[in-house]
Motif scaffolding. Structure first.
Motif, short mmCIF file in Angstrom:
data_model
loop_
_atom_site.label_atom_id
_atom_site.label_comp_id
_atom_site.label_asym_id
_atom_site.label_seq_id
_atom_site.Cartn_x
_atom_site.Cartn_y
_atom_site.Cartn_z
N PRO A 118 46.96 21.56 60.40
CA PRO A 118 48.05 22.52 60.16
C PRO A 118 49.18 22.41 61.18
N ALA A 119 48.82 22.21 62.46
CA ALA A 119 49.87 22.11 63.49
C ALA A 119 50.75 20.90 63.23
N ALA A 120 50.13 19.78 62.88
CA ALA A 120 50.89 18.56 62.61
C ALA A 120 51.75 18.75 61.36
N ALA A 121 51.16 19.35 60.32
CA ALA A 121 51.90 19.55 59.06
C ALA A 121 53.11 20.44 59.29
N ILE A 122 52.92 21.51 60.07
CA ILE A 122 54.04 22.44 60.31
C ILE A 122 55.13 21.76 61.14
N ALA A 123 54.71 21.02 62.17
CA ALA A 123 55.69 20.34 63.02
C ALA A 123 56.49 19.33 62.19
N LEU A 124 55.76 18.61 61.34
CA LEU A 124 56.41 17.61 60.47
C LEU A 124 57.34 18.31 59.49
N GLY A 126 62.81 17.65 55.09
CA GLY A 126 63.63 18.38 54.12
C GLY A 126 62.96 19.65 53.63
N ALA A 127 63.73 20.49 52.93
CA ALA A 127 63.25 21.81 52.51
C ALA A 127 62.02 21.70 51.60
N LEU A 128 62.07 20.78 50.61
CA LEU A 128 60.97 20.70 49.64
C LEU A 128 59.69 20.21 50.31
N ILE A 129 59.82 19.10 51.07
CA ILE A 129 58.64 18.55 51.75
C ILE A 129 58.10 19.55 52.76
N GLY A 130 59.04 20.22 53.46
CA GLY A 130 58.63 21.23 54.44
C GLY A 130 57.83 22.34 53.78
N THR A 131 58.27 22.80 52.62
CA THR A 131 57.56 23.87 51.91
C THR A 131 56.16 23.40 51.49
N ILE A 132 56.12 22.18 50.93
CA ILE A 132 54.82 21.65 50.48
C ILE A 132 53.86 21.52 51.67
N LEU A 133 54.38 20.97 52.78
CA LEU A 133 53.54 20.81 53.97
C LEU A 133 53.06 22.15 54.50
N SER A 134 53.94 23.15 54.50
CA SER A 134 53.56 24.46 55.06
C SER A 134 52.52 25.14 54.16
N LEU A 135 52.63 24.94 52.85
CA LEU A 135 51.61 25.53 51.95
C LEU A 135 50.27 24.80 52.11
N GLY A 136 50.36 23.46 52.27
CA GLY A 136 49.15 22.69 52.52
C GLY A 136 48.46 23.16 53.80
N ALA A 137 49.29 23.47 54.83
CA ALA A 137 48.74 23.93 56.11
C ALA A 137 47.94 25.22 55.92
N VAL A 138 48.42 26.11 55.04
CA VAL A 138 47.72 27.38 54.79
C VAL A 138 46.31 27.10 54.26
#
Lengths: 315, 255
Positions: free
Chosen positions: A261-267, A272-284
């Protein structure tokens, strides 16, 4: 100790809920820009829903859930009772903020007081949950100064992961909060490593000799158990997890709970907004799996002193 | 109320048991008698699950372990009854969120009110002695009541007003009385025999006391055991004349 699913869900879900409440309060009290409503309403709603799911789940651990209301009475001595009282009291300012946010913009002196009360009560409630375990002298792995900080930091870390995902969804992501969340997760990883190091190296102070009082004449060994089958004590307190199995689970808990999760959130913060959203949901999702493993281990690795009567040499 | 009774309300009376590990023979009579009385008494029922199956399980308030201790000529098996110690400062009482787990001011007995217990099991986690057993069927916690429904029971003969386990013990290894009174028989017994607390380092101040096994006499001070007179002549191979007669008969008959 037997890792009951109801208690694992209770402590992780309500922990994340209180973490989210506290961090949202911090965000607003610090004057950071937050997205337009319904961000505040939905964040408060999600936090209160997670807390409610946790509290509801905890009643499944009870033999007589219909009598759960009685647990609010003994706050003078019982950490479980204190936790119950504070959990309900937290609903007052947080619930008012939730309802208020449906109609008004919740800023101004009175609302600030409500945010402040929410922040303090959320922290206090999680501390009480931890004290239920930390106050038990019978379980070395719980009766440790690490337990309260572990619960507080893990609540903050899981709350931070949720907050980042919500900010992404509402277009309010910002680099400071993203990195702060990753830092909180790193703190969670370090504090768990510290906790595990401490329980692995602490001396086992209670012995079968002291438990039976027969230790003065050399080693004591159980030659006959009082019962041929299991009993409540063995089912509840005699749960053991193999060391190799636990070591593997610890690594997975660290990986899923904190590292990924820490890596996904940092990344996500720098993409970009879409990838950031997907990564942050994956982190959850990944963080939820990791913290459930962490909480399972918290119970499974705890050894109760009553195991001495059933033949354990030391506890 | 799960606060402990304030000092002013206490009478100084500490009812409890003294268990003699020297004379206990591990016969389980106390455990069975406890189960029999309490399954229809204050804690009723003490539910059994699958009592006739391969894995019987149920609520018992008294459990008898057997330990081996000591080395060489001092080694022995010690039978060890384990039940609630009615601690002076019991954590099982103070952790209770509902007030169902309480310590009586008048005599120090620790009880669970089955009508207000929510079955959270926290008291069993707080007890180092494994004295509490949860009743999965009834949904509440069960524990030794020191037979509170016997010891004050005017319907029983006076000699029967003791806990069921004490009444049942065939070797008088269990004694009941007021351990708060230094002049009581049980207190004198504890002083005499060096009675001790289990896990005193926990700080819960158990009222029940255990009397240690007496030391074994060594070979020099022991009385010589009289050897029974030999009734049969035994030859070098260890067989008697009677054995040889049977062997001869067997041999003749099987031919």
């Amino acid at each position: 100790m037997h890792p009951a699913y109801s208690v694992i869900i209770f402590t992780t879900s309500s922990g994340a809920g209180y973490g989210l409440l506290a961090l949202l309060a911090c965000l607003i009290l610090s004057g950071q820009p937050v997205p337009e409503n319904p961000f505040v309403t939905i964040t408060l709603g999600l936090a209160l829903a997670l807390i409610s799911v946790g509290l509801l789940s905890s009643t499944f651990h009870l033999g007589r859930p219909e009598r759960a209301w009685r647990a609010f009475s003994q706050w003078r001595t019982s950490w479980l009772s204190r936790e119950g009282v504070l959990a309900v009291v937290t609903f007052v300012p947080a619930g008012l903020l939730f309802l208020g946010s449906l109609v008004f913009e919740v800023s101004g002196f009175l609302w600030t007081l409500a945010w402040l009360a929410t922040l303090v009560l959320a922290i206090a409630t999680v501390a009480c949950t931890a004290m239920i375990y930390a106050s038990l002298k019978t379980i070395r792995q719980w009766h440790s100064p690490w337990v309260v900080p572990v619960y507080l930091v893990l609540a903050a870390a899981s709350g931070a992961v949720l907050l980042v995902a919500l900010l992404h969804l509402f277009g309010g992501q910002n680099a400071t909060i993203g990195f702060a969340a990753s830092a909180t997760l790193a703190a969670g990883l370090l504090i768990k490593l510290g906790y595990w190091h401490s329980i692995d190296h602490a001396k086992k102070t209670h012995t079968i000799g002291a438990a039976t009082g027969l230790g003065g004449k050399g080693p004591v060994r159980q030659v006959a158990s009082p019962h041929s089958g299991e009993n409540f004590i063995m089912k509840e307190m005699g749960y053991k997890v193999a060391r190799r199995h636990a070591a593997k689970l610890r690594r997975l808990a660290l990986l899923f709970g904190f590292v990924v999760p820490a890596a996904a959130i940092a990344l996500g913060t720098v993409s970009g907004a879409l990838i950031g959203t997907i990564l942050s949901l994956g982190a959850v999702v990944v963080c939820a799996i990791g913290l459930s493993m962490e909480r399972w281990l918290f119970f499974a690795e705890a050894q109760h002193v009553v195991s001495l009567y059933y033949g354990a040499e030391a506890a | 109320m799960t606060s402990l009774p304030p000092a002013a309300a206490q009478t100084g009376k500490k009812l409890g048991l003294v268990i003699d590990l020297d004379t206990c023979v591990g016969c389980q009579a106390c455990a069975v008698s406890c189960k029999e009385w309490n399954t229809s008494g204050y804690s009723a029922p003490l539910t059994d699950e699958k009592p006739y199956g391969d894995e019987p399980m149920g609520v018992w308030l008294n459990r008898i372990h057997s330990y081996e201790t000591g080395e060489e000529d001092q080694s022995r098996v010690v039978h060890f009854p384990r039940s609630c110690l009615h601690c002076e400062e019991p954590a099982c009482v103070t952790v209770c969120p509902t007030g169902a787990s309480y310590k009586r001011a008048e005599d120090g007995i620790v009880l669970v009110n089955p009508d207000t217990c929510i079955g959270c099991k926290l008291c069993s986690w707080a007890c180092p002695y494994g004295a509490r057993e949860y009743d999965y069927d009834h949904g509440v916690m069960k524990k030794c009541t020191l037979c509170v429904d016997r010891i004050y029971n005017d319907n029983l003969l006076e000699e029967d007003r003791v806990p069921a386990c004490v009444k049942a013990c065939p070797t008088s290894a269990r004694h009941f009385g007021d351990l708060g009174d230094p002049e009581s028989d049980v207190s004198k017994l504890v002083a005499d025999r060096g009675g001790y607390d289990l896990m005193p380092e926990m700080g819960y101040k158990p009222v029940n006391q255990y009397l240690p096994p007496r030391p074994r006499r060594d070979g020099a001070s022991a009385q010589p055991v009289p050897v029974a007179a030999k009734t049969q002549e035994v030859d070098a191979s260890g067989t008697t004349s009677l054995d040889r007669l049977f062997a001869w008969v067997d041999h003749k008959l099987t031919r």
